[in-house]
Structures are given as structure tokens and as C-alpha cells.
Design a protein around this motif. Structure first.
Motif, PDB file in Angstrom:
ATOM      1  N   ALA A 124       0.826  -1.204   0.000  1.00 12.22           N
ATOM      2  CA  ALA A 124       0.000   0.000   0.000  1.00 12.22           C
ATOM      3  C   ALA A 124       0.863   1.258   0.000  1.00 12.22           C
ATOM      4  O   ALA A 124       0.550   2.236  -0.690  1.00 12.22           O
ATOM      5  CB  ALA A 124      -0.933  -0.017   1.212  1.00 12.22           C
ATOM      6  N   CYS A 125       1.959   1.245   0.754  1.00 13.51           N
ATOM      7  CA  CYS A 125       2.809   2.434   0.830  1.00 13.51           C
ATOM      8  C   CYS A 125       3.511   2.711  -0.499  1.00 13.51           C
ATOM      9  O   CYS A 125       3.658   3.872  -0.915  1.00 13.51           O
ATOM     10  CB  CYS A 125       3.827   2.285   1.962  1.00 13.51           C
ATOM     11  SG  CYS A 125       3.086   2.357   3.623  1.00 13.51           S
ATOM     12  N   LEU A 126       3.950   1.643  -1.192  1.00 17.35           N
ATOM     13  CA  LEU A 126       4.546   1.835  -2.508  1.00 17.35           C
ATOM     14  C   LEU A 126       3.523   2.391  -3.492  1.00 17.35           C
ATOM     15  O   LEU A 126       3.824   3.305  -4.276  1.00 17.35           O
ATOM     16  CB  LEU A 126       5.109   0.517  -3.027  1.00 17.35           C
ATOM     17  CG  LEU A 126       6.451   0.055  -2.463  1.00 17.35           C
ATOM     18  CD1 LEU A 126       6.794  -1.329  -3.004  1.00 17.35           C
ATOM     19  CD2 LEU A 126       7.555   1.047  -2.802  1.00 17.35           C
ATOM     20  N   LEU A 127       2.324   1.871  -3.461  1.00 18.46           N
ATOM     21  CA  LEU A 127       1.270   2.353  -4.350  1.00 18.46           C
ATOM     22  C   LEU A 127       0.933   3.814  -4.065  1.00 18.46           C
ATOM     23  O   LEU A 127       0.689   4.593  -4.991  1.00 18.46           O
ATOM     24  CB  LEU A 127       0.027   1.475  -4.213  1.00 18.46           C
ATOM     25  CG  LEU A 127       0.136   0.097  -4.876  1.00 18.46           C
ATOM     26  CD1 LEU A 127      -0.939  -0.845  -4.343  1.00 18.46           C
ATOM     27  CD2 LEU A 127       0.022   0.228  -6.390  1.00 18.46           C
ATOM     28  N   ALA A 128       0.920   4.167  -2.782  1.00 16.25           N
ATOM     29  CA  ALA A 128       0.644   5.561  -2.422  1.00 16.25           C
ATOM     30  C   ALA A 128       1.694   6.488  -3.037  1.00 16.25           C
ATOM     31  O   ALA A 128       1.361   7.540  -3.607  1.00 16.25           O
ATOM     32  CB  ALA A 128       0.623   5.711  -0.902  1.00 16.25           C
ATOM     33  N   LYS A 129       2.950   6.106  -2.956  1.00 13.20           N
ATOM     34  CA  LYS A 129       4.023   6.928  -3.525  1.00 13.20           C
ATOM     35  C   LYS A 129       3.943   6.965  -5.052  1.00 13.20           C
ATOM     36  O   LYS A 129       4.229   8.001  -5.673  1.00 13.20           O
ATOM     37  CB  LYS A 129       5.381   6.398  -3.071  1.00 13.20           C
ATOM     38  CG  LYS A 129       5.641   6.561  -1.582  1.00 13.20           C
ATOM     39  CD  LYS A 129       6.995   5.964  -1.187  1.00 13.20           C
ATOM     40  CE  LYS A 129       7.241   6.109   0.316  1.00 13.20           C
ATOM     41  NZ  LYS A 129       8.545   5.530   0.708  1.00 13.20           N
ATOM     42  N   ILE A 130       3.562   5.841  -5.656  1.00 10.57           N
ATOM     43  CA  ILE A 130       3.422   5.796  -7.117  1.00 10.57           C
ATOM     44  C   ILE A 130       2.303   6.715  -7.580  1.00 10.57           C
ATOM     45  O   ILE A 130       2.462   7.501  -8.518  1.00 10.57           O
ATOM     46  CB  ILE A 130       3.174   4.345  -7.578  1.00 10.57           C
ATOM     47  CG1 ILE A 130       4.447   3.511  -7.435  1.00 10.57           C
ATOM     48  CG2 ILE A 130       2.682   4.308  -9.031  1.00 10.57           C
ATOM     49  CD1 ILE A 130       4.239   2.022  -7.680  1.00 10.57           C
ATOM     50  N   PHE A 131       1.149   6.649  -6.924  1.00 10.94           N
ATOM     51  CA  PHE A 131       0.006   7.442  -7.362  1.00 10.94           C
ATOM     52  C   PHE A 131       0.130   8.915  -6.972  1.00 10.94           C
ATOM     53  O   PHE A 131      -0.575   9.752  -7.533  1.00 10.94           O
ATOM     54  CB  PHE A 131      -1.296   6.824  -6.840  1.00 10.94           C
ATOM     55  CG  PHE A 131      -1.805   5.710  -7.709  1.00 10.94           C
ATOM     56  CD1 PHE A 131      -2.825   5.923  -8.616  1.00 10.94           C
ATOM     57  CD2 PHE A 131      -1.235   4.440  -7.649  1.00 10.94           C
ATOM     58  CE1 PHE A 131      -3.277   4.905  -9.449  1.00 10.94           C
ATOM     59  CE2 PHE A 131      -1.669   3.411  -8.477  1.00 10.94           C
ATOM     60  CZ  PHE A 131      -2.692   3.643  -9.379  1.00 10.94           C
TER      61      PHE A 131
END
Length: 509
Positions: free
Chosen positions: A154-161
Motif C-alpha cells: 500500500a505504501c509503494l502504491l501511495a508513492k506511485i500514485f
């Protein structure tokens, strides 16, 4: 008779028999009455609802017209509440029912009840949302490649988006994907973020999940059906638009309901759930993890459902972004449907959503049925719906009740208000009989699409012909060509007829 009128008569000789035929097969009666039900809302279970509605239309003796506009959860709720209507029409609904993958917000529920409008919430299926990608060199988790599957937290996705991570070989991504660097076409391979344009339940669920699972990277201010996205993200309209954004953009990542994404052969991200396991929706569903996300609902369908949350729940295989699909209906059906036969038709349709054989039609679209406890609350909610006879002249013997004929019932099965499994059209029969052929053709079309995508736009006409012949024999190719020609001729003929009508109506000779 001049030339135009002669041509008009000739075209009417061609078209009129078809008009009579269509009038016969649709069953429109002498006074032209057609029983109608119209809903709107989320795109996610739209195919499921359309299929069930088609079944009603096909199996009914009386003419029925049922529609569902797949316009998104937010629009469906807005049309159900009628928030834009004022004065004597305050909170007048635009639809007969709404469907959404989010419950009606507490504020809106309270506004309706304060205005004297009672409603019920009927959960009917559970689905899942996931992130899908188009990263060269990465296959799904079941295929052989240097990097099998794309693991994201979730944290990686947050940074990606948020566009803080903009390359697929970023060191933070490589931690859980050690083979990714060698799989990519080149270093610093760019990430292209796809997101929905208008308000959607998918956007609200994804943003709420990111905030729930990684609040340090995704603030509450970025949670909602619409979000202020970074300027360099791709705007994608609806589920279809999101599919095209992901499929047509190398390096893309976006979010969509899993059933739609899998049907379109998109590749899932392996998302980390609360237990720390990386998995896809397919693996989760096979382990009962999507249905396991369903939490307790209120004990009565007319209560507020606004606080229900199926995100990031515990469980080894529990899917972290599960959605419950709901239908919203006002209790007093006569307040927006005058015909009592249509009122009871709506109740029959809603009841069918909890029939095992009927709701099983949603399985092919990636949905899971609600638990028994939720089903019982919903059926009790349907019993709360009030039906009134506002036309005793037309219905002097009382309010019609719709029934279902599953086994042959001599006499009774021929009643006006019977939805009979024994009644169907030849079209529905042939579709059912040729289902295997249809699936085989669809599979070959998917292969063709994949080959075209793999060629990255370099396919020549010769390559295209070779590829097509490997998938379709000469006979099939001739059939397709003939069908296209006949379709073109049909369109032209109807166009001419419309022009002739217009000329005749205007008195031009």
C-alpha cells in the motif's frame, strides 16, 4: 405517383414485414402499454444486472422493458436521492432504484429520512478492486519470466500514485521485486499512472484503502470518489476507459474492479494484504478471501449503512479492497411508480437477486454472493417495500403478484404475471446452445489482440493476414465478411427509409 413516392412504397414493402414481426416478438399489446423498470449506478456489476434483466424480458408473457444505466456509483446515488430537486419536488428520485459499491453516506441518509423519505439498502454481491499494470517483461504470477508477478504494498502504491516514485526500477520497488530490473526493457522505465475522471466507487475504495493501510503516505485529504490527482496522471473515463488506458500505455498502472480487468486479460498486481501476503484476487477468491471480507451489516435494511467498511480486514487470504454492491430503493413504491404491476415487478426483480440460480449468473463476472446473514437482512428489507393500487379501474381485482415457474405448472404457468423458465426466444436458445463456440471465438479474439499488442504497432498487412488465418479458417473468415457486408447494407436501408419518411413528412415531391 412520382419517383420519391414509388421508392417510398418499395421500401415500405421491405421494411413493413419486419416492423410487424418486431411488434409480434416484443409482444406490445393493443393499448401500447409496456411495463417498465429503470435503474442507474455503478458500472461494476452492470453486466450481471443486464443479464438478469434480459432473463426477465425473455421469460415474461407481458411486454417488459427493464434498463440499467452504468454511470457510476456517485451518479446513481445522486439520481436516487434527487438532491437537485427543490420545492414540491424536493428529493424526488430520477430512477426506480440505484446501485452502488459504496453505501449511501450517513449525511445523505439522514437528509432523506429527515425529509420523510424511508428507504432500504440491499447488499447483493461482493466484488474486489485491484491494481492492474502493463509493464513489459512482467507476466502474471503463473507465467515463467525473469520477474513473475509484480509485488506492491500500500505504501509503494501511495508513492506511485502521488508521483513520488516515477520509475519501475526505483530501489523501493526492487526490494520486493528482485528480478524486475533485468525484466524491464531499459533502465529508468517510466511509470504511467491511470486514474478515473468522474466520481466512482473504485476511486473512493482505492483511496480509502491507501489511507487505511498506509496513512503516513496517503492522507485523509486524498480520500474520496473524486481526488485532486497530480497533473501528469492519465484521465480515464469509466471502466472501459481505464481498460484502454492500461492496455494501450506501456508502463501503465491503474485500478479497476477485478472482474472487469480479468475479463479484459489485464495483468493484476500482487497486492500485500493485512497478513503480509502478496496475492491476486484470483488466489484470494480461490481461498474464500473475498467473501471473508464481508463484515457485519445493520440488522435491518432500513437502517444507516454508511459506516460499513470492508477494507484491509484480517485473514491470511483476505482481499484488502473488497466492495459490497448495494441496491437502494424507497419504501413507498407508489411514490414514484404509479402502476401496481410495475411496483410488484420491481419487487420480483429484487427478490430474484437472492435466488441461488439467478445470482449465480454474476459468478462469471468475478462476483461472490453475500453471506447468508446478509441475504436474510436484504430479503426482510424487500418485504418492507410498500405496494399500493393507484389504478383500481385497470386493476379491479387487486394488485398483481409476480411468480416464477421453474417446473412446469399446467395452466398456472401461462398466467400474465408469471416469469417462466420454460419461455424463451430462439435467440436466447441459440446463444445458450452455442455458448462453447462463442467462448472459443472470444478466446481466439483475445489471442489476436495479445499478438497485435505484442507487435507494438509494427504489424504489416501481410503479418495481419497470416495471423488472422492462423486463428480463423476460410469458412469463418467468409462468414465474418458476409456478416459485415449485411450489417452495412442493413444500416444503409434503414437510413434510406428514415430519409424517405422525412421527405414525405415535409411534403417534398
Amino acid at each position: 405517383i412520382n419517383g420519391v413516392e414509388r421508392y417510398f412504397e418499395m421500401m415500405m414493402r421491405i421494411v413493413l414485414p419486419w416492423v410487424v414481426y418486431l411488434n409480434t416478438v416484443t409482444g406490445i399489446n393493443g393499448d401500447g402499454e409496456v411495463l417498465q423498470i429503470h435503474g442507474s449506478g455503478t458500472t461494476n456489476p452492470s453486466k450481471c444486472l443486464w443479464k438478469i434483466m434480459d432473463g426477465f424480458t425473455t421469460r415474461a408473457k407481458l411486454p417488459i422493458h427493464m434498463t440499467y444505466r452504468a454511470v457510476g456509483s456517485s451518479t446513481g446515488i445522486t439520481e436516487f436521492i434527487g438532491v437537485n430537486n427543490t420545492g414540491a419536488f424536493a428529493y424526488k428520485n430520477y430512477n426506480d432504484f440505484a446501485a452502488a459499491d459504496i453505501p449511501i453516506p450517513t449525511e445523505s441518509y439522514n437528509a432523506l429520512t429527515d425529509a420523510g423519505v424511508e428507504m432500504v439498502t440491499l447488499p447483493f454481491v461482493i466484488g474486489a478492486v485491484n491494481f492492474f499494470h502493463n509493464v513489459d517483461g512482467i507476466n502474471d504470477s503463473g507465467a515463467e519470466s525473469v520477474q513473475s508477478g509484480l509485488n506492491l504494498t500500500a505504501c509503494l502504491l501511495a508513492k506511485i500514485f502521488k508521483r513520488e516514485i516515477v520509475h519501475w526500477d526505483d530501489a523501493q520497488i526492487l526490494t520486493d521485486n528482485p528480478g524486475l530490473r533485468d525484466a524491464l526493457p531499459f533502465s529508468r522505465y517510466p511509470i504511467q499512472v491511470a486514474r478515473r475522471v468522474t466520481g466512482s466507487s473504485s476511486t473512493k475504495s482505492v483511496t480509502k484503502y491507501l489511507n487505511t493501510a498506509c496513512p503516513s503516505e496517503w492522507p485523509l485529504s486524498m480520500v474520496g470518489a473524486t481526488v485532486d490527482w497530480p497533473a501528469d496522471t492519465m484521465k480515464c473515463e469509466g471502466s472501459g476507459g481505464m481498460t484502454q488506458c492500461i492496455r494501450n500505455t506501456p508502463g501503465a498502472i491503474g485500478y479497476i474492479d477485478a472482474g472487469h480487468g480479468l475479463e479484459e486479460n489485464l495483468i493484476e498486481v500482487e497486492l500485500q494484504n493485512r497478513a503480509g501476503r502478496f496475492l491476486t484476487t484470483v488466489e484470494s477468491d480461490n481461498r474464500g478471501g473475498i467473501g471473508a471480507a464481508a463484515s457485519d451489516v445493520p440488522d435491518s435494511a432500513d437502517k444507516n449503512f454508511g459506516n460499513i467498511d470492508l477494507l484491509n480486514k484480517d485473514g491470511a487470504y483476505t482481499w484488502p479492497i473488497a466492495l459490497m454492491s448495494y441496491i437502494f430503493v424507497r419504501k413507498d413504491l407508489s411514490s414514484f411508480i404509479e402502476n401496481p404491476a410495475e411496483q410488484t415487478l420491481l419487487k420480483a426483480f429484487l427478490t430474484s437477486l437472492y435466488d441461488p440460480d439467478t445470482i449465480a449468473q454474476c459468478d462469471e463476472f468475478g462476483f461472490t454472493r453475500v453471506p447468508t446473514s446478509v441475504k436474510e437482512v436484504a430479503l426482510a428489507g424487500i418485504d418492507m417495500l410498500e405496494v399500493k393500487n393507484l389504478n383500481e379501474t385497470k386493476y379491479p381485482h387487486g394488485i398483481p403478484t409476480w411468480t416464477f415457474e421453474t417446473k412446469t405448472e399446467p395452466g398456472a404457468g401461462q398466467g400474465d404475471y408469471v416469469i417462466s423458465d420454460k419461455r424463451q426466444t430462439y435467440k436466447s436458445y441459440t446463444l445458450s446452445a452455442n455458448k462453447d463456440d462463442d467462448e472459443d471465438t472470444a478466446a481466439r479474439i483475445k489471442i489476436l489482440e495479445a499478438q497485435v499488442m505484442a507487435m507494438k504497432g509494427t504489424t504489416t498487412a501481410a503479418n495481419h493476414n497470416t495471423m488472422s488465418s492462423s486463428l480463423f479458417g476460410d469458412t469463418e473468415a467468409h462468414k465474418i465478411e458476409a456478416a459485415l457486408i449485411m450489417s452495412a447494407i442493413s444500416i444503409c436501408l434503414w437510413g434510406v427509409v428514415l430519409i424517405a419518411f422525412a421527405i414525405r413528412a415535409c411534403g417534398i415531391c
